[in-house]
Design an enzyme around this catalytic site. Sequence first.
Site, short mmCIF file in Angstrom:
data_model
loop_
_atom_site.label_atom_id
_atom_site.label_comp_id
_atom_site.label_asym_id
_atom_site.label_seq_id
_atom_site.Cartn_x
_atom_site.Cartn_y
_atom_site.Cartn_z
N ASP A 101 39.79 37.17 42.81
CA ASP A 101 38.36 37.20 42.49
C ASP A 101 37.69 37.98 43.61
O ASP A 101 37.50 37.47 44.72
CB ASP A 101 37.83 35.76 42.42
N LYS A 152 30.32 45.09 46.51
CA LYS A 152 30.59 45.07 45.07
C LYS A 152 29.43 45.68 44.28
O LYS A 152 29.62 46.25 43.22
CB LYS A 152 30.84 43.62 44.63
N GLU A 159 35.34 38.38 34.46
CA GLU A 159 35.22 37.08 35.14
C GLU A 159 35.02 35.91 34.16
O GLU A 159 35.67 34.87 34.31
CB GLU A 159 34.09 37.14 36.17
N ASP A 208 27.14 32.00 35.34
CA ASP A 208 27.72 32.33 36.65
C ASP A 208 26.60 32.59 37.66
O ASP A 208 25.97 33.65 37.65
CB ASP A 208 28.62 33.55 36.50
#
Length: 618
Positions: free
Chosen positions: A23, A86, A186, A210
Amino acid sequence: MAKISINLATGSLQQEEIIVGIDLGTTNSLVAYINPEKNPQVINDMGRGILVPSIVHFNEKGDALVGNEAKEFLTTDPENTIFSVKRLLGRSYNDVAAHQDTFSYKVIDDDKESLVKIKAGNRFYTPIELSAEILKELKSRAEHSLKTPVNRAVITVPAYFNDSQRQATRDAGKLAGLDVLRIVNEPTAASLAYGIGLDPSEHKTIAVYDLGGGTFDVSILAIQNGIFEVLATNGNTFLGGDDFDRAIVHYWIESNKLKEAELQANPGLMQQLRLKAEEAKIALTTQNIYNEKLGDIWCSITRITFQELIKVRVQETLDSCKQALKDAKLKTTAIDEVVLVGGSTRTPYVKQQVADFFGRQPHDQINPDEVVALGAAIQADILAGNRSDILLLDVTPLSLGIETMGGLMDVIIPRNAKIPTKAGRQYTTSIDGQVNMKISIFQGERDLVKENRKLAEFDLKGIPAMPAGFPKVDINFLLNADGILTVQAVELRSGVKQEIEITPAYGLTDDVVEKMLVDSITYAKSDVAQRMLIEAKSEGEQLVYTVERFISKNGQVLDEEETKITLVHIEALKAALQDGDKDLILKKADDLNEFTRPFAERLMDLAVSKAMKGKSVD
Protein backbone atom coordinates in the site's frame (compact mmCIF):
# COMPACT_ATOMS: atom_id res chain seq x y z
CA MET A 1 21.31 -16.27 -12.78
CA ALA A 2 18.37 -18.18 -11.29
CA LYS A 3 16.08 -19.87 -13.75
CA ILE A 4 12.55 -18.49 -13.65
CA SER A 5 9.69 -20.20 -15.46
CA ILE A 6 6.79 -18.11 -16.73
CA ASN A 7 3.19 -18.98 -17.42
CA LEU A 8 2.26 -17.08 -20.58
CA ALA A 9 -1.46 -17.51 -19.92
CA THR A 10 -1.26 -15.49 -16.68
CA GLY A 11 1.97 -13.60 -17.27
CA SER A 12 3.06 -14.55 -13.72
CA LEU A 13 6.39 -15.98 -12.61
CA GLN A 14 6.16 -19.54 -11.33
CA GLN A 15 9.16 -19.62 -9.02
CA GLU A 16 8.29 -20.45 -5.38
CA GLU A 17 9.00 -17.13 -3.73
CA ILE A 18 7.03 -14.61 -1.72
CA ILE A 19 4.98 -12.00 -3.54
CA VAL A 20 4.21 -9.02 -1.30
CA GLY A 21 1.29 -6.61 -1.30
CA ILE A 22 2.21 -2.92 -0.99
CA ASP A 23 0.00 0.00 0.00
CA LEU A 24 1.91 3.03 -1.33
CA GLY A 25 0.11 5.79 0.56
CA THR A 26 0.09 9.59 0.55
CA THR A 27 0.87 9.81 4.28
CA ASN A 28 2.07 6.31 5.19
CA SER A 29 3.04 3.14 3.29
CA LEU A 30 3.22 -0.49 4.38
CA VAL A 31 3.85 -3.98 3.08
CA ALA A 32 2.08 -7.31 3.74
CA TYR A 33 2.44 -10.97 2.74
CA ILE A 34 0.67 -14.31 3.13
CA ASN A 35 2.21 -16.08 6.14
CA PRO A 36 2.81 -19.86 6.41
CA GLU A 37 -0.64 -20.24 8.02
CA LYS A 38 -2.07 -18.84 4.73
CA ASN A 39 -3.27 -15.61 6.37
CA PRO A 40 -2.44 -12.09 5.22
CA GLN A 41 -0.07 -10.34 7.65
CA VAL A 42 1.56 -6.88 7.73
CA ILE A 43 5.32 -6.66 8.22
CA ASN A 44 6.75 -4.92 11.30
CA ASP A 45 10.51 -5.15 10.77
CA MET A 46 12.54 -5.11 14.03
CA GLY A 47 9.65 -3.45 15.85
CA ARG A 48 10.09 -0.22 13.88
CA GLY A 49 6.36 -0.05 13.30
CA ILE A 50 4.04 -1.24 10.56
CA LEU A 51 3.49 2.18 9.00
CA VAL A 52 6.39 3.76 7.12
CA PRO A 53 5.81 7.53 6.70
CA SER A 54 5.87 8.33 2.95
CA ILE A 55 8.61 10.92 3.46
CA VAL A 56 12.03 11.15 1.77
CA HIS A 57 14.84 13.41 3.04
CA PHE A 58 18.04 14.10 1.08
CA ASN A 59 21.19 15.10 2.95
CA GLU A 60 24.00 17.30 1.56
CA LYS A 61 25.57 14.31 -0.23
CA GLY A 62 22.24 13.46 -1.89
CA ASP A 63 21.76 10.27 0.18
CA ALA A 64 18.12 9.41 0.89
CA LEU A 65 16.53 8.77 4.29
CA VAL A 66 13.02 7.31 4.25
CA GLY A 67 10.25 7.02 6.84
CA ASN A 68 10.44 8.00 10.52
CA GLU A 69 14.07 9.12 10.21
CA ALA A 70 13.09 11.47 7.36
CA LYS A 71 10.05 12.79 9.27
CA GLU A 72 12.33 14.52 11.78
CA PHE A 73 13.60 16.84 9.01
CA LEU A 74 10.13 18.20 8.09
CA THR A 75 10.69 21.17 10.39
CA THR A 76 14.52 21.44 10.38
CA ASP A 77 15.15 21.04 6.61
CA PRO A 78 11.77 21.35 4.82
CA GLU A 79 13.26 22.24 1.39
CA ASN A 80 14.98 18.86 1.11
CA THR A 81 12.28 16.76 2.77
CA ILE A 82 9.64 15.48 0.36
CA PHE A 83 6.18 14.40 1.54
CA SER A 84 2.86 13.60 -0.19
CA VAL A 85 4.75 12.55 -3.33
CA LYS A 86 1.81 10.33 -4.33
CA ARG A 87 -0.09 13.53 -5.19
CA LEU A 88 2.56 14.32 -7.82
CA LEU A 89 2.77 10.87 -9.47
CA GLY A 90 1.95 11.06 -13.19
CA ARG A 91 0.97 14.74 -12.86
CA SER A 92 1.96 17.77 -14.92
CA TYR A 93 2.68 21.15 -13.34
CA ASN A 94 -0.75 22.31 -14.55
CA ASP A 95 -2.34 19.62 -12.36
CA VAL A 96 -0.65 20.75 -9.14
CA ALA A 97 -0.03 24.49 -9.67
CA ALA A 98 -3.03 25.47 -7.53
CA HIS A 99 -1.62 23.48 -4.58
CA GLN A 100 2.02 24.64 -4.85
CA ASP A 101 1.74 26.47 -1.51
CA THR A 102 1.01 23.19 0.32
CA PHE A 103 4.50 21.87 -0.53
CA SER A 104 7.54 23.12 1.42
CA TYR A 105 9.86 21.93 -1.38
CA LYS A 106 10.25 23.30 -4.91
CA VAL A 107 8.09 21.75 -7.65
CA ILE A 108 9.67 22.72 -10.98
CA ASP A 109 7.58 24.32 -13.70
CA ASP A 110 9.71 23.91 -16.83
CA ASP A 111 6.85 22.99 -19.15
CA LYS A 112 3.25 23.11 -17.96
CA GLU A 113 2.34 19.98 -19.95
CA SER A 114 5.26 17.73 -18.97
CA LEU A 115 5.50 15.75 -15.74
CA VAL A 116 6.65 17.62 -12.62
CA LYS A 117 10.12 17.49 -11.11
CA ILE A 118 11.15 18.22 -7.55
CA LYS A 119 14.34 20.06 -6.60
CA ALA A 120 16.32 18.89 -3.54
CA GLY A 121 19.86 20.22 -3.10
CA ASN A 122 21.37 20.54 -6.58
CA ARG A 123 19.51 17.54 -7.98
CA PHE A 124 16.19 17.20 -9.74
CA TYR A 125 13.98 14.21 -8.92
CA THR A 126 10.86 12.85 -10.55
CA PRO A 127 7.97 11.60 -8.37
CA ILE A 128 8.78 8.16 -9.82
CA GLU A 129 12.31 8.26 -8.32
CA LEU A 130 10.99 9.50 -4.98
CA SER A 131 8.28 6.82 -4.85
CA ALA A 132 10.96 4.25 -5.74
CA GLU A 133 12.91 5.31 -2.62
CA ILE A 134 9.84 4.56 -0.46
CA LEU A 135 9.31 1.22 -2.24
CA LYS A 136 13.02 0.33 -1.78
CA GLU A 137 12.60 0.91 1.97
CA LEU A 138 9.50 -1.35 2.05
CA LYS A 139 11.33 -4.01 -0.01
CA SER A 140 14.33 -3.83 2.33
CA ARG A 141 12.13 -4.15 5.45
CA ALA A 142 10.28 -7.12 3.96
CA GLU A 143 13.53 -8.88 3.01
CA HIS A 144 15.03 -8.26 6.45
CA SER A 145 11.92 -9.48 8.26
CA LEU A 146 11.23 -12.53 6.06
CA LYS A 147 14.90 -13.43 5.56
CA THR A 148 14.35 -13.99 1.83
CA PRO A 149 14.71 -11.91 -1.36
CA VAL A 150 11.54 -10.04 -2.35
CA ASN A 151 11.40 -9.28 -6.06
CA ARG A 152 7.69 -9.37 -6.93
CA ALA A 153 4.84 -7.24 -5.70
CA VAL A 154 1.27 -6.10 -6.14
CA ILE A 155 0.95 -2.33 -5.57
CA THR A 156 -2.32 -0.52 -4.85
CA VAL A 157 -3.49 2.85 -6.23
CA PRO A 158 -6.67 4.94 -5.76
CA ALA A 159 -9.54 3.98 -8.09
CA TYR A 160 -9.43 7.47 -9.65
CA PHE A 161 -5.76 7.16 -10.74
CA ASN A 162 -5.50 7.62 -14.51
CA ASP A 163 -3.34 5.65 -16.93
CA SER A 164 -0.37 8.00 -16.52
CA GLN A 165 -0.46 7.74 -12.71
CA ARG A 166 -0.74 3.94 -12.82
CA GLN A 167 2.19 3.70 -15.23
CA ALA A 168 4.25 6.01 -13.00
CA THR A 169 3.52 3.71 -10.02
CA ARG A 170 4.59 0.69 -12.08
CA ASP A 171 7.80 2.48 -13.15
CA ALA A 172 8.58 3.35 -9.51
CA GLY A 173 8.27 -0.34 -8.61
CA LYS A 174 10.60 -1.32 -11.44
CA LEU A 175 13.17 1.28 -10.35
CA ALA A 176 13.00 -0.14 -6.81
CA GLY A 177 13.90 -3.57 -8.21
CA LEU A 178 10.39 -5.01 -8.11
CA ASP A 179 8.51 -6.90 -10.80
CA VAL A 180 5.07 -5.31 -10.40
CA LEU A 181 2.67 -8.13 -11.23
CA ARG A 182 -0.48 -6.04 -10.95
CA ILE A 183 -1.63 -2.53 -10.09
CA VAL A 184 -4.79 -2.99 -7.98
CA ASN A 185 -7.38 -0.40 -7.00
CA GLU A 186 -7.29 0.34 -3.26
CA PRO A 187 -11.04 -0.23 -2.76
CA THR A 188 -10.75 -3.61 -4.53
CA ALA A 189 -7.91 -4.59 -2.18
CA ALA A 190 -9.90 -3.46 0.89
CA SER A 191 -12.87 -5.55 -0.26
CA LEU A 192 -10.68 -8.63 -0.75
CA ALA A 193 -9.33 -8.23 2.80
CA TYR A 194 -12.91 -8.67 4.05
CA GLY A 195 -13.41 -11.66 1.75
CA ILE A 196 -15.85 -9.71 -0.45
CA GLY A 197 -15.49 -10.79 -4.08
CA LEU A 198 -13.59 -14.01 -3.39
CA ASP A 199 -16.69 -16.09 -4.12
CA PRO A 200 -17.18 -16.10 -7.95
CA SER A 201 -20.96 -16.61 -7.52
CA GLU A 202 -21.24 -13.44 -5.42
CA HIS A 203 -23.14 -10.43 -6.86
CA LYS A 204 -22.73 -7.34 -4.69
CA THR A 205 -22.60 -3.56 -4.83
CA ILE A 206 -20.33 -2.05 -2.21
CA ALA A 207 -19.11 1.35 -1.05
CA VAL A 208 -15.53 1.87 0.14
CA TYR A 209 -15.12 4.99 2.30
CA ASP A 210 -11.40 5.89 2.53
CA LEU A 211 -10.39 8.76 4.85
CA GLY A 212 -6.62 8.96 5.33
CA GLY A 213 -4.29 11.57 6.78
CA GLY A 214 -4.38 13.89 3.80
CA THR A 215 -6.89 12.54 1.29
CA PHE A 216 -10.46 11.27 1.06
CA ASP A 217 -12.15 9.21 -1.59
CA VAL A 218 -15.24 7.04 -1.90
CA SER A 219 -15.68 4.30 -4.50
CA ILE A 220 -18.82 2.45 -5.53
CA LEU A 221 -17.97 -1.03 -6.83
CA ALA A 222 -20.05 -3.70 -8.55
CA ILE A 223 -18.72 -7.24 -7.97
CA GLN A 224 -19.82 -10.04 -10.27
CA ASN A 225 -18.06 -13.32 -11.14
CA GLY A 226 -15.00 -12.19 -9.20
CA ILE A 227 -14.70 -9.05 -11.37
CA PHE A 228 -14.59 -5.66 -9.63
CA GLU A 229 -16.03 -2.81 -11.68
CA VAL A 230 -15.67 0.78 -10.46
CA LEU A 231 -19.10 2.37 -11.02
CA ALA A 232 -18.18 5.77 -9.60
CA THR A 233 -15.53 7.49 -7.51
CA ASN A 234 -15.46 10.87 -5.78
CA GLY A 235 -13.47 12.64 -3.13
CA ASN A 236 -11.07 15.40 -2.17
CA THR A 237 -7.29 14.94 -2.45
CA PHE A 238 -6.77 17.69 0.13
CA LEU A 239 -9.08 16.55 2.97
CA GLY A 240 -8.19 14.15 5.76
CA GLY A 241 -7.17 13.60 9.37
CA ASP A 242 -4.62 16.43 9.11
CA ASP A 243 -7.62 18.81 8.87
CA PHE A 244 -8.98 17.36 12.13
CA ASP A 245 -5.61 18.08 13.81
CA ARG A 246 -5.57 21.65 12.46
CA ALA A 247 -9.10 22.26 13.79
CA ILE A 248 -7.97 21.24 17.31
CA VAL A 249 -4.85 23.44 17.08
CA HIS A 250 -6.94 26.50 16.10
CA TYR A 251 -9.35 25.75 18.95
CA TRP A 252 -6.46 25.71 21.46
CA ILE A 253 -4.97 28.90 19.99
CA GLU A 254 -8.30 30.69 20.50
CA SER A 255 -9.08 29.24 23.95
CA ASN A 256 -5.56 30.10 25.20
CA LYS A 257 -5.69 33.52 23.47
CA LEU A 258 -2.30 32.90 21.81
CA LYS A 259 -1.01 35.80 19.69
CA GLU A 260 -0.16 35.35 15.98
CA ALA A 261 3.21 37.10 16.50
CA GLU A 262 4.06 34.71 19.34
CA LEU A 263 3.39 31.68 17.10
CA GLN A 264 5.33 33.09 14.14
CA ALA A 265 8.32 33.77 16.38
CA ASN A 266 8.28 30.14 17.53
CA PRO A 267 7.59 27.78 14.56
CA GLY A 268 8.57 24.81 16.74
CA LEU A 269 5.59 25.58 19.00
CA MET A 270 3.13 25.11 16.11
CA GLN A 271 4.68 21.73 15.36
CA GLN A 272 4.40 20.74 19.06
CA LEU A 273 0.75 21.84 19.08
CA ARG A 274 0.06 19.77 15.94
CA LEU A 275 1.60 16.69 17.57
CA LYS A 276 -0.48 17.28 20.73
CA ALA A 277 -3.61 17.67 18.58
CA GLU A 278 -2.92 14.34 16.87
CA GLU A 279 -2.48 12.78 20.33
CA ALA A 280 -5.81 14.30 21.46
CA LYS A 281 -7.64 13.06 18.35
CA ILE A 282 -6.42 9.50 18.95
CA ALA A 283 -7.26 9.65 22.68
CA LEU A 284 -10.81 10.84 21.94
CA THR A 285 -11.56 7.64 20.01
CA THR A 286 -11.74 5.85 23.39
CA GLN A 287 -12.31 8.61 25.97
CA ASN A 288 -14.60 11.64 26.39
CA ILE A 289 -12.04 14.25 27.41
CA TYR A 290 -8.37 15.06 26.75
CA ASN A 291 -6.63 17.34 29.24
CA GLU A 292 -2.87 17.99 28.97
CA LYS A 293 -0.45 20.90 29.26
CA LEU A 294 2.22 22.06 26.82
CA GLY A 295 4.38 24.44 28.87
CA ASP A 296 1.90 27.11 30.01
CA ILE A 297 -0.66 26.20 27.33
CA TRP A 298 -3.72 24.17 28.36
CA CYS A 299 -4.47 21.53 25.71
CA SER A 300 -7.94 20.52 26.77
CA ILE A 301 -10.84 19.32 24.61
CA THR A 302 -13.96 17.15 24.96
CA ARG A 303 -15.21 14.61 22.43
CA ILE A 304 -18.40 16.69 21.88
CA THR A 305 -16.33 19.83 21.10
CA PHE A 306 -14.10 17.82 18.75
CA GLN A 307 -17.18 16.53 16.88
CA GLU A 308 -18.44 20.10 16.46
CA LEU A 309 -15.03 21.18 15.10
CA ILE A 310 -14.93 18.45 12.42
CA LYS A 311 -18.64 18.42 11.56
CA VAL A 312 -18.26 20.48 8.35
CA ARG A 313 -15.34 18.40 7.01
CA VAL A 314 -17.14 15.10 7.70
CA GLN A 315 -20.22 16.48 5.93
CA GLU A 316 -18.01 17.21 2.90
CA THR A 317 -17.10 13.50 2.76
CA LEU A 318 -20.80 12.55 2.90
CA ASP A 319 -21.52 15.03 0.08
CA SER A 320 -18.89 13.15 -1.96
CA CYS A 321 -20.66 9.87 -1.13
CA LYS A 322 -23.94 11.40 -2.30
CA GLN A 323 -22.35 12.51 -5.58
CA ALA A 324 -20.72 9.10 -6.16
CA LEU A 325 -24.09 7.37 -5.71
CA LYS A 326 -25.69 9.88 -8.08
CA ASP A 327 -22.96 9.24 -10.69
CA ALA A 328 -23.51 5.47 -10.29
CA LYS A 329 -27.29 6.06 -10.60
CA LEU A 330 -27.88 4.23 -7.32
CA LYS A 331 -29.65 4.85 -4.00
CA THR A 332 -28.14 4.00 -0.61
CA THR A 333 -30.53 1.01 -0.40
CA ALA A 334 -28.67 -0.57 -3.36
CA ILE A 335 -25.42 -0.78 -1.33
CA ASP A 336 -24.90 -4.26 0.13
CA GLU A 337 -21.70 -3.60 2.09
CA VAL A 338 -19.73 -0.56 3.33
CA VAL A 339 -15.98 -0.86 3.99
CA LEU A 340 -13.95 1.65 6.03
CA VAL A 341 -10.35 2.40 5.03
CA GLY A 342 -7.83 4.90 6.44
CA GLY A 343 -6.78 5.75 9.98
CA SER A 344 -9.17 8.70 10.27
CA THR A 345 -12.20 6.36 10.09
CA ARG A 346 -11.35 5.31 13.67
CA THR A 347 -13.00 8.55 14.85
CA PRO A 348 -16.34 7.41 16.35
CA TYR A 349 -18.20 10.42 14.90
CA VAL A 350 -16.99 9.56 11.37
CA LYS A 351 -18.01 5.93 11.80
CA GLN A 352 -21.46 6.89 13.07
CA GLN A 353 -22.08 9.43 10.30
CA VAL A 354 -21.12 6.88 7.61
CA ALA A 355 -23.41 4.26 9.20
CA ASP A 356 -26.31 6.77 9.33
CA PHE A 357 -25.74 7.86 5.72
CA PHE A 358 -25.69 4.34 4.22
CA GLY A 359 -28.24 2.91 6.69
CA ARG A 360 -25.99 0.00 7.70
CA GLN A 361 -23.01 -0.70 9.97
CA PRO A 362 -19.75 -0.51 8.01
CA HIS A 363 -17.02 -3.16 8.12
CA ASP A 364 -14.38 -1.94 10.57
CA GLN A 365 -13.10 -5.16 12.15
CA ILE A 366 -9.75 -5.00 10.31
CA ASN A 367 -7.28 -2.23 11.19
CA PRO A 368 -8.22 0.52 8.68
CA ASP A 369 -4.53 1.46 8.23
CA GLU A 370 -3.70 -2.11 7.20
CA VAL A 371 -6.75 -3.29 5.27
CA VAL A 372 -5.50 -2.21 1.80
CA ALA A 373 -2.06 -3.82 2.18
CA LEU A 374 -3.65 -7.04 3.50
CA GLY A 375 -5.97 -7.13 0.48
CA ALA A 376 -3.00 -6.56 -1.85
CA ALA A 377 -1.28 -9.57 -0.24
CA ILE A 378 -4.39 -11.68 -0.97
CA GLN A 379 -4.32 -10.47 -4.61
CA ALA A 380 -0.62 -11.42 -4.74
CA ASP A 381 -1.47 -14.88 -3.44
CA ILE A 382 -4.12 -15.26 -6.17
CA LEU A 383 -1.57 -14.24 -8.82
CA ALA A 384 0.92 -16.75 -7.41
CA GLY A 385 -1.65 -19.46 -8.20
CA ASN A 386 -2.00 -20.48 -4.55
CA ARG A 387 -5.79 -20.14 -4.47
CA SER A 388 -7.41 -22.73 -6.69
CA ASP A 389 -10.90 -21.42 -5.86
CA ILE A 390 -10.24 -18.12 -7.68
CA LEU A 391 -10.54 -17.88 -11.44
CA LEU A 392 -8.04 -15.46 -12.97
CA LEU A 393 -8.75 -13.78 -16.27
CA ASP A 394 -6.06 -14.01 -18.97
CA VAL A 395 -3.52 -11.20 -18.93
CA THR A 396 -1.01 -9.87 -21.43
CA PRO A 397 2.48 -11.24 -20.61
CA LEU A 398 4.48 -8.21 -21.85
CA SER A 399 3.83 -4.46 -22.02
CA LEU A 400 2.67 -2.87 -25.27
CA GLY A 401 3.51 0.71 -26.20
CA ILE A 402 4.84 3.16 -28.78
CA GLU A 403 8.13 4.92 -29.46
CA THR A 404 8.31 8.57 -28.36
CA MET A 405 11.00 11.27 -28.77
CA GLY A 406 14.53 10.05 -28.15
CA GLY A 407 13.72 6.39 -28.72
CA LEU A 408 11.80 5.95 -25.46
CA MET A 409 9.12 3.31 -24.87
CA ASP A 410 5.82 4.82 -23.72
CA VAL A 411 3.74 1.94 -22.31
CA ILE A 412 0.03 2.04 -23.20
CA ILE A 413 -1.05 -1.45 -22.05
CA PRO A 414 1.18 -2.65 -19.17
CA ARG A 415 2.14 -6.29 -18.71
CA ASN A 416 -0.34 -8.31 -16.63
CA ALA A 417 -3.27 -6.12 -17.74
CA LYS A 418 -6.44 -8.23 -17.91
CA ILE A 419 -7.64 -8.90 -21.45
CA PRO A 420 -9.72 -7.91 -23.27
CA THR A 421 -8.64 -4.34 -22.54
CA LYS A 422 -8.52 -0.88 -24.08
CA ALA A 423 -6.17 2.00 -23.24
CA GLY A 424 -5.00 5.16 -24.92
CA ARG A 425 -3.01 8.33 -24.59
CA GLN A 426 -2.80 11.73 -26.28
CA TYR A 427 0.25 12.99 -28.14
CA THR A 428 1.20 16.05 -30.18
CA THR A 429 3.78 17.25 -32.72
CA SER A 430 7.25 18.53 -31.74
CA ILE A 431 7.98 20.81 -34.73
CA ASP A 432 5.97 23.51 -36.51
CA GLY A 433 4.03 22.46 -39.61
CA GLN A 434 4.46 18.70 -39.04
CA VAL A 435 1.91 16.92 -41.27
CA ASN A 436 2.89 13.25 -40.74
CA MET A 437 3.49 11.26 -37.58
CA LYS A 438 5.28 7.90 -37.56
CA ILE A 439 3.76 5.50 -35.01
CA SER A 440 5.99 2.55 -34.06
CA ILE A 441 4.52 -0.17 -31.83
CA PHE A 442 6.73 -2.19 -29.48
CA GLN A 443 6.38 -5.00 -26.94
CA GLY A 444 8.67 -5.35 -23.91
CA GLU A 445 9.67 -4.06 -20.50
CA ARG A 446 12.73 -1.88 -21.19
CA ASP A 447 12.68 1.93 -21.22
CA LEU A 448 14.44 2.18 -24.59
CA VAL A 449 12.61 0.78 -27.62
CA LYS A 450 15.84 -0.60 -29.11
CA GLU A 451 15.85 -3.16 -26.25
CA ASN A 452 12.24 -4.19 -26.98
CA ARG A 453 10.54 -6.07 -29.82
CA LYS A 454 9.09 -4.08 -32.71
CA LEU A 455 5.61 -5.21 -33.74
CA ALA A 456 4.56 -2.77 -36.44
CA GLU A 457 4.81 0.76 -37.77
CA PHE A 458 2.49 3.08 -39.71
CA ASP A 459 2.23 6.76 -40.65
CA LEU A 460 -0.64 9.03 -39.67
CA LYS A 461 -0.73 11.29 -42.73
CA GLY A 462 -2.59 14.48 -43.47
CA ILE A 463 -2.30 16.22 -40.10
CA PRO A 464 -3.16 19.90 -40.75
CA ALA A 465 -0.01 22.08 -40.62
CA MET A 466 -0.09 23.77 -37.21
CA PRO A 467 2.45 25.11 -34.68
CA ALA A 468 4.21 22.46 -32.55
CA GLY A 469 2.03 21.27 -29.70
CA PHE A 470 -1.29 22.24 -31.33
CA PRO A 471 -2.37 18.97 -33.02
CA LYS A 472 -3.94 16.50 -30.60
CA VAL A 473 -3.44 12.87 -31.62
CA ASP A 474 -5.27 10.15 -29.67
CA ILE A 475 -3.54 6.76 -29.91
CA ASN A 476 -5.71 3.88 -28.69
CA PHE A 477 -4.72 0.24 -28.16
CA LEU A 478 -7.47 -2.39 -28.16
CA LEU A 479 -6.36 -5.90 -27.18
CA ASN A 480 -9.09 -8.51 -27.62
CA ALA A 481 -9.54 -11.86 -25.86
CA ASP A 482 -7.68 -13.66 -28.68
CA GLY A 483 -4.57 -11.49 -28.23
CA ILE A 484 -5.21 -9.45 -31.41
CA LEU A 485 -4.03 -5.87 -30.97
CA THR A 486 -5.69 -3.04 -32.90
CA VAL A 487 -3.91 0.34 -32.83
CA GLN A 488 -5.84 3.43 -33.89
CA ALA A 489 -4.51 6.99 -34.28
CA VAL A 490 -6.87 9.98 -34.65
CA GLU A 491 -5.99 13.67 -35.00
CA LEU A 492 -8.87 15.22 -33.04
CA ARG A 493 -8.99 18.67 -34.65
CA SER A 494 -9.23 17.35 -38.23
CA GLY A 495 -10.61 13.83 -37.72
CA VAL A 496 -7.73 12.27 -39.74
CA LYS A 497 -7.64 8.56 -38.77
CA GLN A 498 -5.44 5.49 -39.36
CA GLU A 499 -5.47 2.02 -37.80
CA ILE A 500 -3.58 -1.26 -37.95
CA GLU A 501 -4.24 -4.79 -36.67
CA ILE A 502 -1.41 -6.84 -35.13
CA THR A 503 -1.21 -10.38 -33.75
CA PRO A 504 1.34 -10.07 -30.96
CA ALA A 505 1.70 -13.81 -30.25
CA TYR A 506 4.09 -14.38 -33.22
CA GLY A 507 5.97 -17.25 -31.66
CA LEU A 508 7.40 -15.75 -28.47
CA THR A 509 8.78 -18.65 -26.45
CA ASP A 510 8.75 -18.86 -22.64
CA ASP A 511 12.54 -18.33 -22.67
CA VAL A 512 12.25 -15.08 -24.68
CA VAL A 513 9.56 -13.64 -22.37
CA GLU A 514 11.52 -14.78 -19.33
CA LYS A 515 14.69 -13.03 -20.55
CA MET A 516 12.79 -9.82 -21.31
CA LEU A 517 11.33 -9.76 -17.78
CA VAL A 518 14.60 -10.55 -16.02
CA ASP A 519 16.47 -7.93 -18.11
CA SER A 520 13.87 -5.27 -17.25
CA ILE A 521 14.66 -5.69 -13.53
CA THR A 522 18.43 -6.17 -13.99
CA TYR A 523 18.82 -2.99 -16.05
CA ALA A 524 16.07 -0.95 -14.34
CA LYS A 525 18.44 1.60 -12.79
CA SER A 526 20.49 2.25 -15.94
CA ASP A 527 17.33 2.26 -18.10
CA VAL A 528 15.68 4.91 -15.92
CA ALA A 529 18.88 7.00 -15.86
CA GLN A 530 18.98 6.90 -19.69
CA ARG A 531 15.27 7.70 -19.93
CA MET A 532 15.61 10.73 -17.66
CA LEU A 533 18.63 12.04 -19.59
CA ILE A 534 16.78 11.63 -22.91
CA GLU A 535 13.68 13.35 -21.49
CA ALA A 536 15.80 16.20 -20.07
CA LYS A 537 17.53 16.62 -23.46
CA SER A 538 14.22 16.58 -25.35
CA GLU A 539 12.73 19.20 -23.00
CA GLY A 540 15.92 21.32 -23.13
CA GLU A 541 16.04 21.24 -26.94
CA GLN A 542 12.32 22.11 -27.11
CA LEU A 543 12.87 25.05 -24.73
CA VAL A 544 15.81 26.39 -26.79
CA TYR A 545 13.67 26.11 -29.94
CA THR A 546 10.71 27.90 -28.30
CA VAL A 547 12.74 30.77 -26.80
CA GLU A 548 14.77 31.35 -30.00
CA ARG A 549 11.53 31.44 -31.99
CA PHE A 550 10.04 33.91 -29.46
CA ILE A 551 13.05 36.25 -29.81
CA SER A 552 12.94 36.16 -33.63
CA LYS A 553 9.20 36.89 -33.73
CA ASN A 554 8.72 39.16 -30.70
CA GLY A 555 12.19 40.58 -29.99
CA GLN A 556 10.69 44.08 -29.85
CA VAL A 557 9.20 43.45 -26.39
CA LEU A 558 12.70 42.90 -24.92
CA ASP A 559 15.30 45.59 -24.24
CA GLU A 560 18.93 45.11 -25.26
CA GLU A 561 20.04 43.87 -21.82
CA GLU A 562 17.20 41.32 -21.59
CA THR A 563 18.01 39.96 -25.07
CA LYS A 564 21.68 39.69 -24.14
CA ILE A 565 21.01 37.80 -20.86
CA THR A 566 18.47 35.51 -22.59
CA LEU A 567 21.07 34.57 -25.22
CA VAL A 568 23.61 33.85 -22.44
CA HIS A 569 21.07 31.50 -20.79
CA ILE A 570 20.37 29.82 -24.16
CA GLU A 571 24.10 29.22 -24.73
CA ALA A 572 24.46 27.84 -21.19
CA LEU A 573 21.60 25.40 -21.85
CA LYS A 574 23.09 24.39 -25.23
CA ALA A 575 26.45 23.73 -23.52
CA ALA A 576 24.70 21.60 -20.88
CA LEU A 577 22.93 19.65 -23.64
CA GLN A 578 26.34 18.92 -25.18
CA ASP A 579 27.75 17.96 -21.77
CA GLY A 580 24.98 15.38 -21.18
CA ASP A 581 24.54 15.89 -17.43
CA LYS A 582 20.84 15.47 -16.60
CA ASP A 583 20.82 17.68 -13.50
CA LEU A 584 22.87 20.42 -15.21
CA ILE A 585 20.46 20.43 -18.18
CA LEU A 586 17.46 20.76 -15.85
CA LYS A 587 19.22 23.51 -13.83
CA LYS A 588 20.03 25.59 -16.96
CA ALA A 589 16.52 24.99 -18.35
CA ASP A 590 15.04 26.15 -15.03
CA ASP A 591 17.26 29.29 -15.11
CA LEU A 592 16.16 30.09 -18.69
CA ASN A 593 12.51 29.48 -17.79
CA GLU A 594 12.64 31.69 -14.71
CA PHE A 595 14.27 34.55 -16.63
CA THR A 596 11.99 34.44 -19.69
CA ARG A 597 8.65 33.77 -17.95
CA PRO A 598 7.73 37.51 -17.64
CA PHE A 599 8.25 38.10 -21.40
CA ALA A 600 5.18 36.14 -22.50
CA GLU A 601 3.08 37.99 -19.90
CA ARG A 602 4.40 41.32 -21.22
CA LEU A 603 3.52 40.33 -24.79
CA MET A 604 0.00 39.41 -23.64
CA ASP A 605 -0.39 42.77 -21.85
CA LEU A 606 0.67 44.60 -25.05
CA ALA A 607 -1.81 42.58 -27.10
CA VAL A 608 -4.62 43.36 -24.66
CA SER A 609 -3.82 47.09 -24.59
CA LYS A 610 -3.76 47.19 -28.43
CA ALA A 611 -7.09 45.39 -28.56
CA MET A 612 -8.55 47.85 -26.02
CA LYS A 613 -7.54 50.69 -28.37
CA GLY A 614 -9.48 48.99 -31.15
CA LYS A 615 -6.40 47.93 -33.09
CA SER A 616 -6.09 44.47 -34.59
CA VAL A 617 -3.48 42.15 -33.14
CA ASP A 618 -1.54 39.63 -35.22
